[in-house]
Write a protein that holds these residues in place. Structure first.
Motif, PDB file in Angstrom:
ATOM      1  N   MET A  80     102.423  35.462  73.254  1.00  0.00           N
ATOM      2  CA  MET A  80     103.155  35.424  74.418  1.00  0.00           C
ATOM      3  C   MET A  80     104.267  36.436  73.965  1.00  0.00           C
ATOM      4  O   MET A  80     104.962  36.563  73.138  1.00  0.00           O
ATOM      5  N   ALA A  81     104.897  36.996  75.362  1.00  0.00           N
ATOM      6  CA  ALA A  81     105.863  37.903  75.068  1.00  0.00           C
ATOM      7  C   ALA A  81     106.966  37.543  75.118  1.00  0.00           C
ATOM      8  O   ALA A  81     107.317  36.239  75.474  1.00  0.00           O
ATOM      9  N   ARG A  82     108.004  38.018  74.415  1.00  0.00           N
ATOM     10  CA  ARG A  82     109.375  37.569  74.168  1.00  0.00           C
ATOM     11  C   ARG A  82     109.923  37.260  75.593  1.00  0.00           C
ATOM     12  O   ARG A  82     109.977  38.418  76.414  1.00  0.00           O
ATOM     13  N   GLY A  83     110.481  36.419  75.913  1.00  0.00           N
ATOM     14  CA  GLY A  83     111.252  36.144  77.329  1.00  0.00           C
ATOM     15  C   GLY A  83     110.609  35.341  78.192  1.00  0.00           C
ATOM     16  O   GLY A  83     110.859  34.811  79.107  1.00  0.00           O
ATOM     17  N   SER A  84     109.090  35.040  77.713  1.00  0.00           N
ATOM     18  CA  SER A  84     108.485  33.928  78.527  1.00  0.00           C
ATOM     19  C   SER A  84     109.125  32.686  78.406  1.00  0.00           C
ATOM     20  O   SER A  84     109.508  32.120  77.701  1.00  0.00           O
ATOM     21  N   SER A  85     109.064  32.094  79.788  1.00  0.00           N
ATOM     22  CA  SER A  85     109.544  30.595  79.989  1.00  0.00           C
ATOM     23  C   SER A  85     108.491  29.758  79.246  1.00  0.00           C
ATOM     24  O   SER A  85     107.376  29.979  78.960  1.00  0.00           O
ATOM     25  N   ASN A  86     109.135  28.590  78.882  1.00  0.00           N
ATOM     26  CA  ASN A  86     108.296  27.468  78.060  1.00  0.00           C
ATOM     27  C   ASN A  86     108.387  26.112  78.644  1.00  0.00           C
ATOM     28  O   ASN A  86     109.248  25.927  79.568  1.00  0.00           O
ATOM     29  N   ASP A  87     107.335  25.299  78.268  1.00  0.00           N
ATOM     30  CA  ASP A  87     107.433  23.908  78.954  1.00  0.00           C
ATOM     31  C   ASP A  87     108.103  23.179  77.672  1.00  0.00           C
ATOM     32  O   ASP A  87     108.705  23.879  76.760  1.00  0.00           O
ATOM     33  N   HIS A  88     107.952  21.843  77.766  1.00  0.00           N
ATOM     34  CA  HIS A  88     108.769  21.131  77.043  1.00  0.00           C
ATOM     35  C   HIS A  88     107.831  20.572  75.688  1.00  0.00           C
ATOM     36  O   HIS A  88     108.291  20.115  74.668  1.00  0.00           O
ATOM     37  N   ALA A  89     106.640  21.122  75.520  1.00  0.00           N
ATOM     38  CA  ALA A  89     105.783  21.239  74.420  1.00  0.00           C
ATOM     39  C   ALA A  89     106.023  22.380  73.387  1.00  0.00           C
ATOM     40  O   ALA A  89     105.048  22.920  73.254  1.00  0.00           O
ATOM     41  N   VAL A  90     107.211  22.209  72.830  1.00  0.00           N
ATOM     42  CA  VAL A  90     107.531  23.446  71.921  1.00  0.00           C
ATOM     43  C   VAL A  90     108.112  22.741  70.781  1.00  0.00           C
ATOM     44  O   VAL A  90     108.509  21.592  70.690  1.00  0.00           O
ATOM     45  N   THR A  91     108.192  23.482  69.647  1.00  0.00           N
ATOM     46  CA  THR A  91     108.840  23.275  68.415  1.00  0.00           C
ATOM     47  C   THR A  91     109.592  24.682  67.809  1.00  0.00           C
ATOM     48  O   THR A  91     108.563  25.636  67.906  1.00  0.00           O
ATOM     49  N   TRP A  92     110.560  24.207  66.994  1.00  0.00           N
ATOM     50  CA  TRP A  92     111.047  25.465  66.314  1.00  0.00           C
ATOM     51  C   TRP A  92     110.264  25.793  65.103  1.00  0.00           C
ATOM     52  O   TRP A  92     109.735  24.786  64.227  1.00  0.00           O
ATOM     53  N   ARG A  93     109.941  27.093  64.711  1.00  0.00           N
ATOM     54  CA  ARG A  93     109.135  27.488  63.548  1.00  0.00           C
ATOM     55  C   ARG A  93     110.198  28.607  62.880  1.00  0.00           C
ATOM     56  O   ARG A  93     110.419  29.499  63.480  1.00  0.00           O
ATOM     57  N   TYR A  94     110.394  28.035  61.858  1.00  0.00           N
ATOM     58  CA  TYR A  94     111.212  28.672  60.623  1.00  0.00           C
ATOM     59  C   TYR A  94     110.237  29.588  59.794  1.00  0.00           C
ATOM     60  O   TYR A  94     109.699  28.875  59.190  1.00  0.00           O
ATOM     61  N   TRP A  95     111.005  30.719  59.372  1.00  0.00           N
ATOM     62  CA  TRP A  95     110.339  31.544  58.367  1.00  0.00           C
ATOM     63  C   TRP A  95     111.824  31.829  57.414  1.00  0.00           C
ATOM     64  O   TRP A  95     112.381  32.848  57.904  1.00  0.00           O
ATOM     65  N   ILE A  96     111.771  31.290  56.132  1.00  0.00           N
ATOM     66  CA  ILE A  96     113.126  31.382  55.390  1.00  0.00           C
ATOM     67  C   ILE A  96     112.452  32.123  54.408  1.00  0.00           C
ATOM     68  O   ILE A  96     111.832  31.670  53.522  1.00  0.00           O
ATOM     69  N   PRO A  97     113.163  33.529  53.932  1.00  0.00           N
ATOM     70  CA  PRO A  97     112.688  34.032  52.785  1.00  0.00           C
ATOM     71  C   PRO A  97     113.189  33.097  51.722  1.00  0.00           C
ATOM     72  O   PRO A  97     114.473  32.776  51.447  1.00  0.00           O
ATOM     73  N   VAL A  98     112.342  33.136  50.391  1.00  0.00           N
ATOM     74  CA  VAL A  98     112.868  32.408  49.078  1.00  0.00           C
ATOM     75  C   VAL A  98     112.403  33.165  48.121  1.00  0.00           C
ATOM     76  O   VAL A  98     111.704  34.310  47.992  1.00  0.00           O
ATOM     77  N   THR A  99     113.072  33.014  46.892  1.00  0.00           N
ATOM     78  CA  THR A  99     112.620  33.509  45.740  1.00  0.00           C
ATOM     79  C   THR A  99     112.321  32.469  44.778  1.00  0.00           C
ATOM     80  O   THR A  99     112.967  31.317  44.775  1.00  0.00           O
ATOM     81  N   ILE A 100     111.368  32.506  43.935  1.00  0.00           N
ATOM     82  CA  ILE A 100     110.867  31.631  42.838  1.00  0.00           C
ATOM     83  C   ILE A 100     111.170  32.199  41.672  1.00  0.00           C
ATOM     84  O   ILE A 100     110.690  33.231  41.029  1.00  0.00           O
ATOM     85  N   GLU A 101     112.385  31.336  40.997  1.00  0.00           N
ATOM     86  CA  GLU A 101     112.617  31.988  39.767  1.00  0.00           C
ATOM     87  C   GLU A 101     112.485  30.814  38.625  1.00  0.00           C
ATOM     88  O   GLU A 101     112.733  29.628  38.802  1.00  0.00           O
ATOM     89  N   GLU A 102     111.537  31.085  37.542  1.00  0.00           N
ATOM     90  CA  GLU A 102     111.354  30.448  36.731  1.00  0.00           C
ATOM     91  C   GLU A 102     112.439  30.053  35.563  1.00  0.00           C
ATOM     92  O   GLU A 102     112.763  29.139  34.895  1.00  0.00           O
ATOM     93  N   SER A 103     113.331  31.195  35.624  1.00  0.00           N
ATOM     94  CA  SER A 103     114.485  30.896  34.436  1.00  0.00           C
ATOM     95  C   SER A 103     115.899  31.437  35.322  1.00  0.00           C
ATOM     96  O   SER A 103     115.734  32.082  36.471  1.00  0.00           O
ATOM     97  N   GLU A 104     116.763  30.782  35.049  1.00  0.00           N
ATOM     98  CA  GLU A 104     118.364  31.343  35.573  1.00  0.00           C
ATOM     99  C   GLU A 104     118.437  32.724  35.433  1.00  0.00           C
ATOM    100  O   GLU A 104     119.056  33.240  36.334  1.00  0.00           O
TER     101      GLU A 104
END
Length: 636
Positions: free
Chosen positions: A532-556
């Motif tokens: 879907m192009a940005r700016g398209s209208s939506n119905d109520h069957a929607v959900t926020w999808r987040y992508w949060i950058p993370v780091t995985i550190e085995e040690s401090e």
């Protein structure tokens, strides 16, 4: 014989029909003349173009009274009703503007019929005003440059605890001045003031202008003289009475008398003209940004006097004028048909005289118009403004963000949990010592091992607590005001979260990418089949999808390599209830995210992991710029 002459037959006998017919005939005969002459001046004066001084003159002549009635009715009703009923006119807009309250629970796109506002404004309810003091002249250097620093700010502000000062505060006014508004048309005072401001160009930091009160000549005496001059209407009343006009002699004054009384009341009460003592408003005007428009030139104006015509006492006048004017027109034309032809000629002569005088008053330079002919404003860069001025500007930033929510293609309802106030954002940042984390660390704050709930085995589930969310509307507003060189298209999916990993103590502020995903429906003809192009209208069957950058550190002491910094993302399918909830996230690396996006099952515009990374980078830059502004306003 003399008595018979005095009681000659009327111009229109009763044989022409019943009273209702005579009303219709009278209106038909006079309506072309009333439409052609006197309409513009009557409408202008009835709308308050010459302040209270012009109100009685608007209804002196019956010619144009219907237009005066329409103008009074337009000024009486709220702006939404005025727009819906088609009562707007240049004169009414010049008097009141067109302002809609910003309501985060409704969409402004329908009420505004797709138009974009030309500005947003909020009442200033703080403890100081920015009106100048004569001592401000001492705050200029030898070369005439204005110095705006905390010392001079102390000269400019007024302390509400000092009862010797006579400036009441905005909190004493009606509800209109308590709400944030978006403006689709500015009143004359605001238009004249904004015309003196040089707009900041697109992607250039917007300069902050302070309104200074003009302490020049007051119009009180002239206004009072003009109001008292309208007592000449009594000459018409006396002449018609002497001519045997029966009821017409007092009917002709039916609309003028109430307007004279209310105008005199407005004048004596000191609410005839804008004077700044009813409070001030702060505003942003220009080519405002939105989800689909990057915005253009902008102006920031603080300390503009509130429009006196929005006060209750003016609304009472327009209500009285509407009723009295309409009743007068109907009564005059129903009674006119019963009068002797000589009385009709006398009455018509007076209406022409009042019409000419009304036009002269409306166009006279002797009587000033309701707004200022010029305004005094001084611009300041952000770095030279006091903390109070900076905080007021930040409140405008969040008001602009709130307005964007009401016109967002995604729908206002999906932004209900976003942080849309400076106070909440400041508190959230203070709680974490104003820190911004480029990545959400998946490491315990009390040990060198990963949090116990993190598993490197499939399905890589991670529990994330979302404390707060700031979305694209706030970041876009900050980028526009601050002049950041950011892509408005990519900012559509930008944001940052206050989040922490379950069983970890530390809350982190992390810029991220978020989209509003829809469930795919077979047969969807979207772009690319599943995108879907940005700016398209939506119905109520929607959900926020987040992508949060993370780091995985085995040690401090472990530090991820540059190749690993963006390798992992936590993906949250958060629904619409995001804040205060514990979400089960999926840990994905760059390749997994790429494959997932290319499957096209989310009905979003993003199809590559690199686009998610680009949005995150833009969000990071905008977040840092916003934090810099907020810190400079709320930390000393």
């Amino acid at each position: 014989m003399s008595m018979m002459n005095e009681t000659a037959p009327p111009a229109t006998s009763d044989s022409h029909g019943d009273p209702a017919s005579r009303i219709g005939l009278g209106l038909i005969e006079i309506s072309p003349l009333a439409t052609l002459v006197g309409a513009a001046s009557a409408e202008a004066l009835a709308s308050g173009y010459k302040a209270a001084a012009g109100l009685p003159w608007a209804v002196m002549s019956v010619f144009g009274s219907l237009h005066a009635t329409k103008a009074a009715l337009a000024c009486l009703v709220c702006d939404q009703v005025r727009e819906a009923l088609g009562l707007r006119s240049p004169y009414v807009d010049s008097s009141l503007g067109l302002n809609f309250a910003i309501n985060l629970k409704t969409s402004a796109r329908k009420s505004a019929e797709g138009r974009v506002a030309t500005g947003v404004w909020i009442p200033y309810t703080g403890t100081s005003h920015t009106f100048p003091d004569p001592r401000l002249q001492a705050a200029r250097t030898s070369n005439g440059q204005h110095v705006f620093n905390p010392t001079n700010e102390a000269i400019m502000t007024k302390d509400p605890t000092n009862h010797s000062q006579d400036v009441p505060y905005l909190s004493n006014l009606g509800s209109f001045f308590r709400l944030a508004h978006c403006a689709y048309a500015f009143d004359r005072s605001t238009t004249v003031t904004l015309a003196t401001i040089v707009p900041s160009e697109h992607k250039e930091a917007t300069k902050i202008y302070i309104y200074y009160r003009d302490v020049g000549e007051l119009q009180t005496i002239k206004d009072l003289i003009a109001i008292m001059m309208s007592l000449s209407k009594l000459v018409e009343v006396i002449v018609l009475y002497k001519a045997g006009a029966e009821k017409l002699w007092w009917i002709t004054a039916m609309s003028w008398a109430p307007c004279f009384i209310t105008a005199l009341t407005l004048q004596l009460a000191g609410v005839s003209r804008d004077h700044g003592e009813i409070g001030v408003i702060d505003m942003i005007a220009g080519d405002l940004p939105s989800a689909l428009h990057p915005g253009g030139q902008g102006k920031i104006l603080l300390g503009m006097p509130g429009n006196i015509c929005h006060t209750l006492i003016w609304k009472v006048h327009w209500g009285i004028q509407t009723v009295s004017c309409l009743a007068c027109v109907l009564a005059v034309f129903s009674n006119l048909a019963k009068q002797h032809i000589q009385v009709v000629y006398i009455w018509a002569a007076f209406q022409v005289i009042w019409l000419v005088v009304r036009v002269l008053i409306c166009n006279s330079s002797w009587l000033a118009s309701s707004g200022p002919d010029h305004a005094m404003v001084i611009g300041h860069q952000w770095s030279r403004c006091s903390p109070d001025i900076r905080r007021r500007t930040l409140e405008l930033l969040f008001t602009l963000a709130q307005y964007q929510v009401t016109i967002h293609p995604r729908g206002y309802y999906v932004y209900q949990e976003d942080i849309l106030s400076a106070a909440k954002l400041v508190q959230s940042w203070k709680d974490i010592n104003w820190a911004i984390s480029e990545f959400l660390p998946l490491k315990s704050t009390t040990s060198n091992s990963l949090c116990q709930h993190i598993s490197r085995l499939q399905p890589k589930q991670i529990d994330i607590d979302i404390i707060g969310v700031v979305g694209d509307t706030v970041l876009r507003s900050a980028a526009w005001i601050k002049g950041l060189n950011a892509s408005n298209v990519e900012m559509y999916d930008c944001g940052f979260v206050f989040a922490k990993v379950r069983n970890c103590d530390q809350v982190h502020c992390v810029p991220c990418c978020r989209v509003l995903a829809r469930r795919y429906t077979p047969g969807d003809e979207s772009i690319g089949g599943y995108f879907m192009a940005r700016g398209s209208s939506n119905d109520h069957a929607v959900t926020w999808r987040y992508w949060i950058p993370v780091t995985i550190e085995e040690s401090e002491h472990a530090t991820p390599s540059p190749e690993e910094e963006h390798q992992y993302w936590v993906e949250l399918d958060a629904g619409l209830r995001v804040v205060g909830q514990r979400h089960e996230g999926k840990l994905r690396n760059q390749d997994e995210l790429q494959n997932y996006l290319q499957a096209g099952m989310l009905n979003i515009s993003l199809s590559h992991a690199q686009e998610v990374l680009d949005c995150t980078n833009i969000a990071r830059e905008a977040t840092k710029g916003l934090r810099e502004w907020v810190m400079s306003a709320y930390t000393i």
